[in-house]
Design an enzyme around this catalytic site. Structure first.
Site, PDB file in Angstrom:
ATOM      1  N   HIS A   1       0.780  -1.261  -0.033  1.00  0.00           N
ATOM      2  CA  HIS A   1      -0.139   0.056  -0.042  1.00  0.00           C
ATOM      3  C   HIS A   1       0.895   1.375   0.061  1.00  0.00           C
ATOM      4  O   HIS A   1       0.300   2.366   0.207  1.00  0.00           O
ATOM      5  CB  HIS A   1      -0.994  -0.174   1.429  1.00  0.00           C
ATOM      6  CG  HIS A   1      -2.080  -1.247   1.271  1.00  0.00           C
ATOM      7  ND1 HIS A   1      -2.804  -1.132   0.164  1.00  0.00           N
ATOM      8  CD2 HIS A   1      -2.317  -2.138   2.035  1.00  0.00           C
ATOM      9  CE1 HIS A   1      -3.733  -2.245   0.339  1.00  0.00           C
ATOM     10  NE2 HIS A   1      -3.335  -2.812   1.661  1.00  0.00           N
TER      11      HIS A   1
ATOM     12  N   ASP B   1      -2.731 -10.450  -2.951  1.00  0.00           N
ATOM     13  CA  ASP B   1      -3.111 -10.048  -1.526  1.00  0.00           C
ATOM     14  C   ASP B   1      -4.733  -9.897  -1.774  1.00  0.00           C
ATOM     15  O   ASP B   1      -5.247  -9.128  -2.837  1.00  0.00           O
ATOM     16  CB  ASP B   1      -2.476  -8.781  -1.131  1.00  0.00           C
ATOM     17  CG  ASP B   1      -2.861  -8.351   0.186  1.00  0.00           C
ATOM     18  OD1 ASP B   1      -2.046  -8.611   1.305  1.00  0.00           O
ATOM     19  OD2 ASP B   1      -3.795  -7.667   0.743  1.00  0.00           O
TER      20      ASP B   1
END
Ligand code: ZN
Ligand code: ZN
Lengths: 560, 435
Positions: free
Chosen positions: B112, B151
């Site tokens: 992220h 993910d």
């Protein structure tokens, strides 16, 4: 008076130690029959000695290793339950290996009960094969031995001896737990015979003192107490050498210990008097085990190694030994012949040795002396290369915490301790090749027997507590208890301390010599959904390898 | 002794002494049970599986990727450096040919983290995959890299870093952004003007199971990789698609992850998220290690699989089939999404970025030179709610002269007085500056 006896591949070494230090040493050729060799060595050693003066004796034995290598393991059945992971059939060992349903998870929680019918069926099949010994291992039994105990209870009347996985070691490693348990069961009978025979032999010589066996971790265990863990006494030779160097030299600082023999050179590292342990267990024949061991490496390089001149004119020493040195009637020149040529030792047929060097030297345009010198230099350099590789390996072991990475203590050796028959002749060459100061302690030729004689009893336990589940387990000592939710690290420490004391005393330790070390201590908060629900505590405590106090009290007079 | 079919490197760094905060899911305990399972399986004894020691990444390694505000030290901890360093160890092991593939089982995660870093987003501070890839490019001269992010959360950080790079194919498979953090990763996010089609998002509906993931892999991802012809395939192996995961709603399994890995055959896998630390991670990680080593994974199964795993419902299967058909149309058969841009045109965009963990708001103004020859000159003005105001210029590794010149010009002309810091990332010369 203390007796130490180390059975090696070619020689069995014996020493006697009194309050002044080592006062007797001898060597006996190792024969095919271990017990005969033992009796012979004891006969020789105890001439003129009053056996009642012997207060302690330690033997190293090659019984287990020999049995494994020679295929003398007794037929042993295995009952194993696994759960998810690798196919448990891959770990099959022995003539009658059976996988039964049942599963514990990594916390020791039962994910699937053991299938009793399958267990009884497996037990029948093993018995039908005429097998009386059985090993029982379940995955994660060190977190919860319940399944192993249950299976054992169901089949206990069907077998003469049962070995259980969780008692072997607290370490997590299912495949190694299987092989180690198998070996403990398969060696049980042989080991029992061996210990009984030793007891008879020493009984005949009126030796009544406490008797111990040396283990590969450099510690000892009472002869009688070793019965259920025979694999734990296998292959203690390299540990004997390390403990000998430690006793005779002290190994201050970061010492490399080299034991140079006829066929091989063994290397190890001692940090401020504490030998390094291997991360995993020892390899016994083809079996990877959980048997704790010192970190040692052996290379095919010694006094009797074969010398070759390769096509490009380069020298090659070892890794094979092809018979005796030329000075002792062999055909192939060896470093021993080089030492004789240079008059570093006076043994064997000096002329033959010199002729052999001459023969190697002529095509290279060298003199025999120069050749011999080159041989020793080259041997030492080869040893140094292996030592540096070994140190590199030690320094590349994984690190799991930031603390360890930041601290990153690389081991940089600052001296080398050299023992073994040709130690004095090689020492200067090896010291130079490593660029390190070297020491050759007194009694360098029988350091291994000294090591066996003065090594203390060692012991290790692993505690795991889970306050969420309310349990604490110490598998090696068969401890399983309920704990309160406020069970702390301090509670864990004091419980572990109590248990290891008991275990060490049971193994024959001297109550005044219980040097307990915490080797691993971790506590994790268990977080479930953004709040703390418990603690997971892991503790490893051991009595690390060391030297008994009697030795340290001796008058420092090893020069006799 | 059991032997691995493929030599596999394992870099394990559980950071047993680091957590985001005392009760945060990204905690000390996270890989504890994975370690237990890996050790108990005896995987480290397998001939061909080699465990490596981690090392710390350097600030220099971070500067190849990020603009850290105010600097690297302020936005990272030792743990981040070691986690990124673990990936570098994996890269070296594979690219030096010591192993055929490697798995960096490290924490904290990184996917992220975007190019500009003001703090922690979605448990991530620095993008460990991107740091690894740029290290590989500089050190080993590799150009074309594919990242498959499995993910459960959209890999928005990695997407941001490679948005303009036509040499990096970024594929993210994740739970539909309408139902999960960070709320992005839709099909129409497919790369910047100079890299159209090099970003591929596959938003899957909650409840997607083994069947759905493997269908997407076989029908779309594998053919897409074949078309792109990468020199290196990286798997961002987040494990929160698992049916036991507490913070997501997907329905994937350990065996599914293992099968996916065995078919994808990534050169390097890097752990990302995954917070079912007791009943998913141990099994998924064991499955991935075994799959990478080419071993039989048919016995890898969660203890509660038979009881709790529900096969994927038919309506989800149907939805995924339609989605894959659409993706195939867009990315495999030509690229209808592609918009034509004029060479040399400067395209600007404004963005707001929220850092959930640290509660920071960031405003970005981005300028890109459209280019048919390279990834294009890029400049970013970024202001954070912490009051930092920076100007950053990025010159891509294979920049053409025109783009390089204009980027350097942007950097020169930025008025020092208007910003706290001016950054230059000149990947052509390998020069990373901050004033
Ligand atoms: Zn995630
Ligand atoms: Zn350009």
């Amino acid at each position: 008076m203390i007796l130490g006896l180390d059975v090696g591949g070619t020689q069995t070494d014996t020493v006697l130690i009194d309050k002044n230090g080592v006062f007797y040493e001898s060597k006996t050729p190792t024969g095919d029959n271990l017990l005969e060799t033992l009796a012979l060595a004891l006969d020789k050693t105890l001439t003129n000695i009053d056996p009642t003066n012997i207060e302690r004796m330690t033997f190293s034995t090659t019984m287990a290793t020999n049995a494994i290598v020679q295929g003398l393991l007794a037929d042993t059945g295995m009952i194993v339950s696994a759960g998810p992971g690798m196919d448990p059939a891959l770990f099959s060992v022995g003539p009658s290996y059976h996988v039964v349903e049942g599963c514990l998870d990594h916390q020791g929680l039962e994910a699937m009960p053991v299938n009793k019918e399958a267990v009884l069926n497996a037990s029948d099949l093993i018995r039908q094969d005429g097998i009386k010994l059985v090993g029982i291992v379940t995955k994660f039994s060190v977190r919860n031995p319940a399944h192993e105990l249950l299976i054992s209870d169901w089949v206990k009347n069907s077998f003469s001896h049962i070995a259980l996985g969780h008692q072997v070691s607290g370490a997590l490693n299912f495949p190694r737990r299987i092989t180690t348990t198998y070996l403990n069961a398969a060696l049980y009978g042989l080991h029992q015979e061996f210990t009984n025979a030793v007891i008879r032999t020493i009984g005949k010589k009126d030796l009544q003192a406490p008797r111990f066996l040396l283990k590969p971790d450099g510690g000892t265990v009472g002869l009688e107490q070793s019965l259920y863990y025979p694999a734990g006494t296998a292959q203690s030779g390299p540990a004997a050498s390390v403990m000998g160097a430690l006793a005779l030299d002290g190994c201050k600082g970061n010492s490399i210990v080299l034991d140079i023999g006829g066929t091989t050179t063994d290397m190890s590292v001692v940090l401020n008097g504490v030998p390094l342990l291997a991360r995993h267990g020892i390899m016994l024949g083809p079996f990877q085990t959980l048997v704790r061991s010192l970190l040692t490496r052996s290379i095919g390089m010694g006094g009797d190694s074969e010398i070759q001149i390769e096509k490009n004119g380069n020298l090659k020493i070892g890794p094979l030994r092809k018979g005796s040195p030329v000075a002792f009637g062999g055909n192939i020149p060896t470093p021993t012949d080089a030492m004789i040529t240079l008059d570093l030792i006076r043994i064997g047929n000096g002329e033959a040795a010199r002729d052999a060097m001459e023969k190697l030297a002529v095509p290279l345009g060298l003199t025999a002396d120069k050749m011999a010198h080159e041989v020793l230099k080259h041997t030492a350099q080869s040893i140094a290369v292996s030592v540096n590789d070994f140190i590199g390996y030690i320094n590349s072991r994984p690190l799991y915490t930031i603390h360890e990475v930041v601290q990153e203590k690389k081991i940089i050796p600052d001296s080398v301790v050299i023992i073994g028959g040709p130690a004095p002749q090689f020492a200067d060459y090896v010291g130079k090749a490593l660029g390190l100061p070297y020491r050759v302690p007194s009694h360098f030729g029988v350091a291994n027997a000294v090591g066996a004689a003065v090594a203390r009893v060692t012991s290790e336990i692993s505690l795991q507590a889970d306050t969420q589940r309310g349990t604490v387990v110490i598998p090696e000592a068969d401890v399983q208890d309920k704990i309160a939710s406020d069970f702390s690290l301090e509670d864990a420490s004091s419980l572990a301390r109590e248990v290891i004391k008991k275990q060490a005393l049971q193994a024959g330790a001297d109550p005044s010599d219980l040097d307990i070390t915490i080797t691993e201590k971790e506590m994790f908060n268990m977080i479930r959904g953004y709040s703390r629900t418990g603690r997971n505590i892991r503790l490893k405590m051991s009595i690390v390898p060391g030297i008994i106090p009697e030795w340290n009290r001796r008058k420092q007079d090893d020069t006799r | 002794m059991i032997r691995a079919e493929r030599r596999t490197g394992l870099i394990f760094f559980p950071a047993f002494d680091w957590a985001i905060s005392p009760t945060h899911p990204e905690r000390e305990e996270r890989l504890l049970y994975t370690q237990d399972q890996v050790l108990e399986e005896g995987l480290l004894d397998i001939e061909g599986i080699r465990e490596y020691r981690v090392r710390e990444a350097l600030f220099k390694d971070i500067r190849r990727v990020h603009f850290c505000v105010p600097d690297e030290e302020a936005v990272t901890t030792r743990s981040h450096l070691i986690s990124a360093g673990g990936c570098l160890v994996a890269a070296d092991a594979v690219l030096k040919g010591e192993v055929e593939s490697a798995f960096a089982l490290v924490r904290p995660p990184g996917h992220h983290s975007m190019r500009v870093v003001h703090g922690n987003r979605g448990f991530c501070n620095i993008n460990i995959e991107a740091i690894m890839i740029e290290y590989i490019r500089e050190k080993y001269g590799i150009r074309k890299v594919a990242i498959v992010d499995t993910d459960c959360h959209h890999g928005d950080g990695t997407q941001d870093i490679y948005w303009h790079d036509p040499d990096t194919l970024f594929i993210s498979v994740h739970q539909d952004g309408r139902t999960l953090y960070p709320g992005s990763g839709f099909i129409d996010e497919s790369g910047g003007p100079n890299a159209q089609g090099a970003t591929v998002n596959i938003p899957l509906p909650p409840g997607t199971g083994e069947k759905g993931f493997l269908f997407v892999l076989d029908e779309f991802i594998m053919p897409l990789l074949k078309k792109f012809q990468p020199e290196l395939v990286i798997n961002s192996a987040g494990q929160d698609n698992h049916f036991n995961d507490p913070i997501t709603n997907m329905n994937f399994t350990a065996r599914g992850y293992a099968t996916l890995n065995a078919r994808l055959k990534p050169d390097i896998a890097v752990l990302e998220g995954g917070y079912a630390i007791e009943n998913a991670l141990p099994y998924v990680n064991v499955g991935i290690i075994m799959a990478m080593a080419g071993m039989d994974t048919s016995y890898v199964k969660e203890p509660n699989y038979d009881r709790d795993y529900k096969p994927q419902p038919a309506d989800i299967t149907l939805y995924i089939e339609k989605l894959v058909a659409e993706l195939k149309d867009l990315f495999l058969k030509g690229n209808p999404l592609k918009t034509e841009f004029k060479e040399g045109e400067i395209i600007e965009r404004n963005r707001n970025i929220f850092y959930d963990t640290d509660g920071i708001d960031e405003k970005q103004h981005e300028k890109l030179r459209c280019c048919h020859d390279c990834a294009g000159a890029l400049s970013i003005e970024s202001t954070s709610s912490l009051g930092q105001h920076i100007h950053a210029v990025h010159i891509p590794m294979f920049a053409c002269t025109a783009c390089r010149d204009i980027a350097l010009d942007w950097h020169k002309k930025a008025f020092r007085g208007n910003f706290d810091h001016l950054y230059l990332q000149d990947k052509v010369r390998g020069v990373y500056e901050k004033v």
